[in-house]
Design a protein around this motif. Structure first.
Motif, PDB file in Angstrom:
ATOM      1  N   ALA A 102       0.908  -1.214   0.142  1.00 55.94           N
ATOM      2  CA  ALA A 102      -0.033   0.204   0.006  1.00 55.94           C
ATOM      3  C   ALA A 102       0.717   1.347  -0.103  1.00 55.94           C
ATOM      4  CB  ALA A 102      -0.839  -0.167   1.082  1.00 55.94           C
ATOM      5  N   THR A 103       2.164   1.162  -0.360  1.00 54.11           N
ATOM      6  CA  THR A 103       3.158   2.198  -0.479  1.00 54.11           C
ATOM      7  C   THR A 103       2.240   3.552  -1.118  1.00 54.11           C
ATOM      8  OG1 THR A 103       5.087   3.188  -0.705  1.00 54.11           O
ATOM      9  CG2 THR A 103       4.343   1.783  -2.606  1.00 54.11           C
ATOM     10  N   GLY A 104       1.554   3.336  -2.307  1.00 52.89           N
ATOM     11  CA  GLY A 104       0.878   4.340  -3.125  1.00 52.89           C
ATOM     12  C   GLY A 104      -0.434   4.904  -2.515  1.00 52.89           C
ATOM     13  N   ASP A 105      -0.742   4.154  -1.365  1.00 52.47           N
ATOM     14  CA  ASP A 105      -2.026   4.481  -0.850  1.00 52.47           C
ATOM     15  C   ASP A 105      -1.949   5.239   0.592  1.00 52.47           C
ATOM     16  OD1 ASP A 105      -3.489   3.409  -3.091  1.00 52.47           O
ATOM     17  OD2 ASP A 105      -2.719   1.508  -2.356  1.00 52.47           O
ATOM     18  N   PRO A 106      -1.546   6.433   0.699  1.00 51.30           N
ATOM     19  CA  PRO A 106      -1.239   7.263   1.860  1.00 51.30           C
ATOM     20  C   PRO A 106      -2.361   7.070   2.901  1.00 51.30           C
ATOM     21  CG  PRO A 106      -1.281   8.746   0.385  1.00 51.30           C
ATOM     22  CD  PRO A 106      -1.281   7.462  -0.436  1.00 51.30           C
ATOM     23  N   GLU A 107      -3.702   6.856   2.161  1.00 40.84           N
ATOM     24  CA  GLU A 107      -4.962   6.899   3.053  1.00 40.84           C
ATOM     25  C   GLU A 107      -5.106   5.782   4.007  1.00 40.84           C
ATOM     26  OE1 GLU A 107      -6.527   5.818  -1.168  1.00 40.84           O
ATOM     27  OE2 GLU A 107      -4.809   6.595  -0.257  1.00 40.84           O
ATOM     28  N   THR A 108      -4.076   4.925   3.599  1.00 35.78           N
ATOM     29  CA  THR A 108      -3.990   3.442   4.639  1.00 35.78           C
ATOM     30  C   THR A 108      -3.448   3.855   5.787  1.00 35.78           C
ATOM     31  OG1 THR A 108      -2.421   2.664   3.285  1.00 35.78           O
ATOM     32  CG2 THR A 108      -4.463   2.028   2.539  1.00 35.78           C
ATOM     33  N   PHE A 109      -2.411   4.963   5.867  1.00 41.84           N
ATOM     34  CA  PHE A 109      -1.422   5.170   6.882  1.00 41.84           C
ATOM     35  C   PHE A 109      -2.346   5.581   8.332  1.00 41.84           C
ATOM     36  CE2 PHE A 109       1.988   5.900   3.692  1.00 41.84           C
ATOM     37  CZ  PHE A 109       2.017   4.741   3.133  1.00 41.84           C
ATOM     38  N   ASP A 110      -3.413   5.782   8.086  1.00 42.24           N
ATOM     39  CA  ASP A 110      -4.329   6.357   9.012  1.00 42.24           C
ATOM     40  C   ASP A 110      -4.790   5.180   9.904  1.00 42.24           C
ATOM     41  OD1 ASP A 110      -3.987   8.987   8.796  1.00 42.24           O
ATOM     42  OD2 ASP A 110      -5.727   8.957   7.254  1.00 42.24           O
ATOM     43  N   HIS A 111      -4.547   3.889   9.350  1.00 43.35           N
ATOM     44  CA  HIS A 111      -5.146   2.471  10.161  1.00 43.35           C
ATOM     45  C   HIS A 111      -3.707   1.784  10.149  1.00 43.35           C
ATOM     46  CE1 HIS A 111      -9.285   3.874   8.939  1.00 43.35           C
ATOM     47  NE2 HIS A 111      -8.613   4.216   8.012  1.00 43.35           N
ATOM     48  N   PRO A 112      -2.950   1.906  11.039  1.00 44.89           N
ATOM     49  CA  PRO A 112      -1.726   0.988  11.237  1.00 44.89           C
ATOM     50  C   PRO A 112      -2.045  -0.683  11.701  1.00 44.89           C
ATOM     51  CG  PRO A 112      -2.021   2.535  13.176  1.00 44.89           C
ATOM     52  CD  PRO A 112      -3.087   3.234  11.889  1.00 44.89           C
ATOM     53  N   GLU A 113      -3.535  -0.629  12.112  1.00 49.14           N
ATOM     54  CA  GLU A 113      -3.889  -1.915  12.581  1.00 49.14           C
ATOM     55  C   GLU A 113      -4.332  -2.777  11.203  1.00 49.14           C
ATOM     56  OE1 GLU A 113      -7.737   0.713  11.962  1.00 49.14           O
ATOM     57  OE2 GLU A 113      -5.822   0.872  12.714  1.00 49.14           O
ATOM     58  N   TRP A 114      -4.378  -2.136  10.003  1.00 52.45           N
ATOM     59  CA  TRP A 114      -4.514  -2.897   8.922  1.00 52.45           C
ATOM     60  C   TRP A 114      -3.085  -3.545   8.308  1.00 52.45           C
ATOM     61  CZ3 TRP A 114      -7.654   0.651   5.107  1.00 52.45           C
ATOM     62  CH2 TRP A 114      -8.728   0.922   5.699  1.00 52.45           C
ATOM     63  N   TYR A 122       6.769  -6.609  14.744  1.00 48.13           N
ATOM     64  CA  TYR A 122       6.874  -5.173  14.555  1.00 48.13           C
ATOM     65  C   TYR A 122       5.845  -5.207  13.293  1.00 48.13           C
ATOM     66  CZ  TYR A 122      11.451  -5.192  16.811  1.00 48.13           C
ATOM     67  OH  TYR A 122      12.473  -5.098  17.590  1.00 48.13           O
ATOM     68  N   ASN A 123       5.191  -3.729  13.366  1.00 46.96           N
ATOM     69  CA  ASN A 123       4.011  -3.843  12.425  1.00 46.96           C
ATOM     70  C   ASN A 123       4.908  -2.788  11.228  1.00 46.96           C
ATOM     71  OD1 ASN A 123       2.357  -1.465  11.141  1.00 46.96           O
ATOM     72  ND2 ASN A 123       0.940  -2.340  12.550  1.00 46.96           N
ATOM     73  N   ASN A 124       4.660  -3.427   9.993  1.00 47.26           N
ATOM     74  CA  ASN A 124       5.227  -2.976   8.789  1.00 47.26           C
ATOM     75  C   ASN A 124       5.470  -1.472   8.717  1.00 47.26           C
ATOM     76  OD1 ASN A 124       4.993  -3.490   5.387  1.00 47.26           O
ATOM     77  ND2 ASN A 124       7.052  -3.354   6.350  1.00 47.26           N
ATOM     78  N   LEU A 125       4.089  -0.861   8.872  1.00 51.05           N
ATOM     79  CA  LEU A 125       3.786   0.557   8.773  1.00 51.05           C
ATOM     80  C   LEU A 125       5.116   1.392   9.508  1.00 51.05           C
ATOM     81  CD1 LEU A 125       2.270   2.710   7.242  1.00 51.05           C
ATOM     82  CD2 LEU A 125       0.821   3.066   9.360  1.00 51.05           C
ATOM     83  N   GLU A 126       5.334   0.742  10.616  1.00 53.06           N
ATOM     84  CA  GLU A 126       6.527   1.435  11.283  1.00 53.06           C
ATOM     85  C   GLU A 126       7.810   1.161  11.172  1.00 53.06           C
ATOM     86  OE1 GLU A 126       4.697   0.634  15.199  1.00 53.06           O
ATOM     87  OE2 GLU A 126       3.117   2.064  14.723  1.00 53.06           O
ATOM     88  N   TYR A 127       8.029  -0.427  10.729  1.00 53.90           N
ATOM     89  CA  TYR A 127       9.519  -1.143  10.637  1.00 53.90           C
ATOM     90  C   TYR A 127       9.261  -1.355   8.904  1.00 53.90           C
ATOM     91  CZ  TYR A 127      12.937  -4.806  11.005  1.00 53.90           C
ATOM     92  OH  TYR A 127      14.203  -5.271  10.871  1.00 53.90           O
ATOM     93  N   ASN A 128      10.603  -0.794   8.554  1.00 51.80           N
ATOM     94  CA  ASN A 128      10.965  -0.923   7.124  1.00 51.80           C
ATOM     95  C   ASN A 128      11.506  -2.181   6.999  1.00 51.80           C
ATOM     96  OD1 ASN A 128      10.105   1.687   6.238  1.00 51.80           O
ATOM     97  ND2 ASN A 128      11.869   2.424   6.681  1.00 51.80           N
ATOM     98  N   ALA A 129      10.903  -3.075   6.095  1.00 53.79           N
ATOM     99  CA  ALA A 129      11.361  -4.339   5.688  1.00 53.79           C
ATOM    100  C   ALA A 129      12.121  -4.226   4.137  1.00 53.79           C
ATOM    101  CB  ALA A 129      10.326  -5.400   5.273  1.00 53.79           C
ATOM    102  N   TYR A 130      13.602  -4.123   4.265  1.00 50.49           N
ATOM    103  CA  TYR A 130      14.367  -3.870   3.146  1.00 50.49           C
ATOM    104  C   TYR A 130      14.599  -2.160   2.762  1.00 50.49           C
ATOM    105  CZ  TYR A 130      13.949  -8.979   2.784  1.00 50.49           C
ATOM    106  OH  TYR A 130      13.588 -10.176   2.804  1.00 50.49           O
ATOM    107  N   VAL A 131      13.110  -1.822   2.154  1.00 51.19           N
ATOM    108  CA  VAL A 131      13.192  -0.581   1.688  1.00 51.19           C
ATOM    109  C   VAL A 131      11.880   0.155   2.254  1.00 51.19           C
ATOM    110  CG1 VAL A 131      14.312  -1.073  -0.566  1.00 51.19           C
ATOM    111  CG2 VAL A 131      11.979  -1.451  -0.226  1.00 51.19           C
ATOM    112  N   PRO A 132      11.906   1.340   2.225  1.00 51.85           N
ATOM    113  CA  PRO A 132      10.664   2.339   2.755  1.00 51.85           C
ATOM    114  C   PRO A 132       9.356   2.131   2.016  1.00 51.85           C
ATOM    115  CG  PRO A 132      12.739   3.839   2.897  1.00 51.85           C
ATOM    116  CD  PRO A 132      13.057   2.307   1.851  1.00 51.85           C
ATOM    117  N   TYR A 133       9.571   1.857   0.652  1.00 51.18           N
ATOM    118  CA  TYR A 133       8.452   1.537  -0.047  1.00 51.18           C
ATOM    119  C   TYR A 133       7.597   0.304   0.052  1.00 51.18           C
ATOM    120  CZ  TYR A 133      11.138  -0.742  -3.917  1.00 51.18           C
ATOM    121  OH  TYR A 133      11.692  -1.563  -4.532  1.00 51.18           O
TER     122      TYR A 133
END
Length: 371
Positions: A102-114, A122-133
């Protein structure tokens, strides 16, 4: 006698006109016939381009034999490519979308529980796996699934679209290709390391527990559990097949970019694409990512077709930036000889360098235009 001659002359004229019309229609239909070997490209949309400028952009690709354009962008941008494609008989536009990523869908960032959770918690919204995108939604969270399905529906609503093209319909890479480990990310993955092993969202764990009576986290080596592997495979497969059902209801096809061959896909990104009900499968047979030879591509095609049994169109994806023109041609030939139906090139811009479009033209002349 004279009326008879006039009558026969009239019949002959009508007959001649009918044959002529049929010939013209036959030629017209032949010009719009499907390519024997479909040729396509992946590329990002130009979000500011006009329809007229897109017609000009498509011209060299059309002349080389490209008829399938897998374009990544918002629906309103893809719509302009659909309009531009009308200038080229037989051209088809596919809407390439990021599915679980969902890197191109910033509206999802308001829902870290998704968002997905790795084995470390670790939640992937807060923890980068390999790359930020890499921002992965959990296919086990109902709200996240619905968001993804709504996104696919927004593309399926486009008039004239050939297919909704699913990319990143998987989990985060648990294991990277050899070349990416060594040369790109400078890591060694000789096992399933916890920070890269995703799918451990609390919703997924509870769902698994209802079926099996225990949590995968209770296992000493959950990455070795066939049940836990199959559970994650199923979470993505059911999502994809729900998208397919809804998209087919709108008379649109579904295509997907997937990992090279089924065992590779299942073991590295928990993706079981032979189980998907899609119309076109586009395995990314990028041999350089895996430090493999061009011949490896034939192995990928053969193993993919062995499981899908031609239930969908198989289009072999080739990465053309880091190989020569002759190697591109060889990779395409190997793909087709192994049973592939068509070829996709990643990406369009790379084909514009080093006369690489000449290779596409050569393939098109060999397979699609020879009588």
């Amino acid at each position: 006698m004279r009326p008879l001659i006039l009558f026969l002359t009239l019949i002959f004229a009508i007959s001649s006109f009918s044959v002529s019309a049929q010939t013209k229609n036959k030629k017209k239909n032949q010009s719009l016939q499907e390519q024997t070997v479909p040729l396509g490209i992946w590329e990002n949309v130009n979000s500011t381009a006009s329809v007229d400028s897109l017609i000009l952009w498509m011209k060299p690709f059309d002349e080389a034999g490209i008829k399938n354009y897998y374009m990544c962008g918002k629906p309103e941008h893809v719509a302009r490519y659909i309009e531009a494609a009308k200038a080229y008989p037989g051209a088809k536009i596919h809407a390439w979308m990021f599915t679980v990523n969902a890197t191109g869908d910033p509206e999802t960032f308001d829902h870290p529980e998704w968002f997905e959770v790795n084995r470390m918690g670790y939640n992937n919204l807060e923890y980068n796996a390999y790359v930020p995108y890499y921002k992965w939604l959990s296919p086990s969270v109902p709200e996240a699934r619905q968001f993804i399905k709504n996104k696919a529906a927004s593309f399926a609503a486009l008039e004239g679209l050939e297919s909704v093209h699913l990319d990143y319909a998987r989990y985060c890479d648990a294991v990277l290709g050899r070349s990416l480990q060594k040369n790109t990310y400078k890591i060694e993955q000789d096992t399933y390391r916890a920070e890269y092993d995703y799918g451990y969202h609390p919703v997924a764990i509870e769902k698994f527990k209802k079926i099996f009576g225990y949590s995968p986290l209770e296992l000493k080596a959950p990455w070795l559990s066939p049940e836990w592997l199959q559970f994650r495979l199923n979470e993505v497969t059911t999502l994809v097949n729900e998208i397919v059902k809804e998209t087919h209801a709108k008379d649109k096809k579904v295509s997907a970019a997937v990992f090279p061959f089924p065992t590779n896909a299942r073991m590295t990104v928990y993706q079981d694409w032979p189980s998907w009900d899609i119309d076109i499968v586009c395995p990314m047979n990028y041999q350089s990512f895996y430090s493999e030879s061009i011949e490896w591509i034939g192995f990928c095609v053969e193993n993919g077709l062995r499981e899908t049994r031609k239930k969908n169109q198989y289009v072999s994806g080739l990465y053309v930036s880091d190989i020569s023109n002759e190697e591109i041609y060889k990779a395409a030939k190997i793909s087709l000889e192994a049973g592939a139906d068509g070829i996709n090139f990643f990406n369009a811009n790379a084909l514009l360098e080093g006369n690489k479009l000449d290779v596409v033209k050569r393939l098109n002349e060999e397979y699609n235009t020879k009588k």
